[in-house]
Design a protein around this motif. Structure first.
Motif, mmCIF file in Angstrom:
data_model
loop_
_atom_site.group_PDB
_atom_site.id
_atom_site.type_symbol
_atom_site.label_atom_id
_atom_site.label_comp_id
_atom_site.label_asym_id
_atom_site.label_seq_id
_atom_site.Cartn_x
_atom_site.Cartn_y
_atom_site.Cartn_z
ATOM 1 N N VAL A 19 0.845 -1.203 0.000
ATOM 2 C CA VAL A 19 0.000 0.000 0.000
ATOM 3 C C VAL A 19 0.875 1.246 0.000
ATOM 4 O O VAL A 19 0.639 2.200 -0.754
ATOM 5 C CB VAL A 19 -0.947 -0.004 1.220
ATOM 6 N N HIS A 22 2.299 2.283 -3.346
ATOM 7 C CA HIS A 22 1.398 2.723 -4.424
ATOM 8 C C HIS A 22 1.587 4.212 -4.684
ATOM 9 O O HIS A 22 1.639 5.015 -3.735
ATOM 10 C CB HIS A 22 -0.051 2.435 -4.047
ATOM 11 N N ASP A 24 -0.364 6.527 -5.561
ATOM 12 C CA ASP A 24 -1.434 7.419 -5.140
ATOM 13 C C ASP A 24 -1.542 7.547 -3.624
ATOM 14 O O ASP A 24 -2.420 8.257 -3.121
ATOM 15 C CB ASP A 24 -2.781 6.915 -5.678
ATOM 16 N N GLU A 137 -0.002 -7.157 -5.657
ATOM 17 C CA GLU A 137 0.205 -5.844 -6.258
ATOM 18 C C GLU A 137 -1.050 -5.356 -6.961
ATOM 19 O O GLU A 137 -1.459 -4.201 -6.804
ATOM 20 C CB GLU A 137 1.369 -5.905 -7.238
ATOM 21 N N ARG A 138 -1.701 -6.221 -7.725
ATOM 22 C CA ARG A 138 -2.923 -5.819 -8.422
ATOM 23 C C ARG A 138 -4.065 -5.612 -7.436
ATOM 24 O O ARG A 138 -4.899 -4.717 -7.614
ATOM 25 C CB ARG A 138 -3.293 -6.869 -9.467
ATOM 26 N N VAL A 140 -3.839 -4.506 -4.347
ATOM 27 C CA VAL A 140 -3.631 -3.203 -3.718
ATOM 28 C C VAL A 140 -3.963 -2.083 -4.693
ATOM 29 O O VAL A 140 -4.577 -1.076 -4.322
ATOM 30 C CB VAL A 140 -2.180 -3.080 -3.200
ATOM 31 N N ASP A 141 -3.601 -2.246 -5.955
ATOM 32 C CA ASP A 141 -3.895 -1.221 -6.950
ATOM 33 C C ASP A 141 -5.403 -1.024 -7.099
ATOM 34 O O ASP A 141 -5.894 0.112 -7.117
ATOM 35 C CB ASP A 141 -3.281 -1.599 -8.296
ATOM 36 N N ILE A 144 -6.781 0.746 -3.899
ATOM 37 C CA ILE A 144 -6.499 2.181 -3.850
ATOM 38 C C ILE A 144 -7.344 2.932 -4.869
ATOM 39 O O ILE A 144 -7.845 4.034 -4.610
ATOM 40 C CB ILE A 144 -4.997 2.445 -4.086
ATOM 41 N N ARG A 145 -7.540 2.343 -6.048
ATOM 42 C CA ARG A 145 -8.385 2.991 -7.054
ATOM 43 C C ARG A 145 -9.818 3.117 -6.559
ATOM 44 O O ARG A 145 -10.489 4.135 -6.790
ATOM 45 C CB ARG A 145 -8.344 2.207 -8.370
#
Length: 231
Positions: A19, A22, A24, A137-138, A140-141, A144-145
């Motif tokens: 996290v 990331h 963002d 990784e995906r 968490v992405d 966050i999105r």
């Protein structure tokens, strides 16, 4: 848009590091959350720790954990976790870390169809989408999105393509609008063609390309976001 994010202190340290990495995310706090594993923090809150925003909570599950908690008799009852998220947050999501193809590897007799059935049940009965992500990784992405896009919704500035639509819109259509590169018009068209999460999950790239506004690249992005892999 950048975020301050809270990660539950019962999560593996690697989740917090992912996290924090990331682009963002501006800050990460590891703390005990009232529900879910990942949530946004109000950066304007004063005191030792900012308050957890009630917009959206993200529950992270490995595929094996999900199978045990949603279908099996061991582990934490996912239904209870989802209901708790509903008490704390305006909306919740369950993100799966791993490949659904491996779901029956250590549990003979359990197949992906059973898992898809529970995913449909959580979406339809508890208004909580379950989204497969192929790796951490995906996952968490996507998490966050989702946090970012729900924060964008009340903003007075015009929303970029892919932002969530209005609160009066059916939840499934709002979910479709959270997919990267999918704007309101395309979300409408997807919802007309695939009125449920499970229907969109089952769609092939060729079927997706039949939807107005969905070309080859966008179809691939939809498949990757929902299934965590490219067909």
């Amino acid at each position: 848009m950048t975020l301050s994010v809270a990660v539950d202190d019962r999560e593996p340290e690697a989740v917090g590091r992912a996290v924090e990495a990331h682009p963002d995310v501006t800050a990460v706090e590891v703390r005990r959350l009232p529900a879910a594993d990942i949530a946004a923090i109000d950066p304007d809150e004063t005191g030792d720790a900012g308050s957890v925003l009630g917009a959206v909570g993200i529950e992270r599950k490995t595929v094996a954990d999900y199978a045990n908690s949603a279908i099996g008799t061991s582990g934490t009852d996912l239904r209870e976790q989802v209901l708790k998220m509903g008490e704390v947050y305006d909306r919740g999501y369950v993100l799966l870390e791993g490949d659904l193809a491996d779901v029956g590897a250590d549990r003979p007799g359990l197949d992906a169809a059973s898992v898809h059935g529970t995913m449909a049940s959580f979406a339809a009965r508890h208004d909580t989408p379950v989204l497969p992500c192929s790796d951490r990784e995906r996952l968490v992405d996507v998490a966050i999105r989702l946090l970012r896009k729900h924060r964008e919704d009340p903003s007075p500035r015009p929303l970029a393509g892919g932002s969530v639509t209005g609160y009066a819109t059916p939840r499934t259509k709002r979910l479709f609008g959270c997919i990267e590169g999918v704007g309101p018009r395309t979300a409408d068209a997807l919802y007309e063609a695939f009125p449920s999460v499970e229907a969109l999950l089952a769609a092939t790239p060729a079927e997706l390309r039949e939807v107005e506004g969905v070309g080859e690249k966008r179809a691939e992005a939809i498949v990757e976001t929902l299934r965590g892999q490219r067909d």
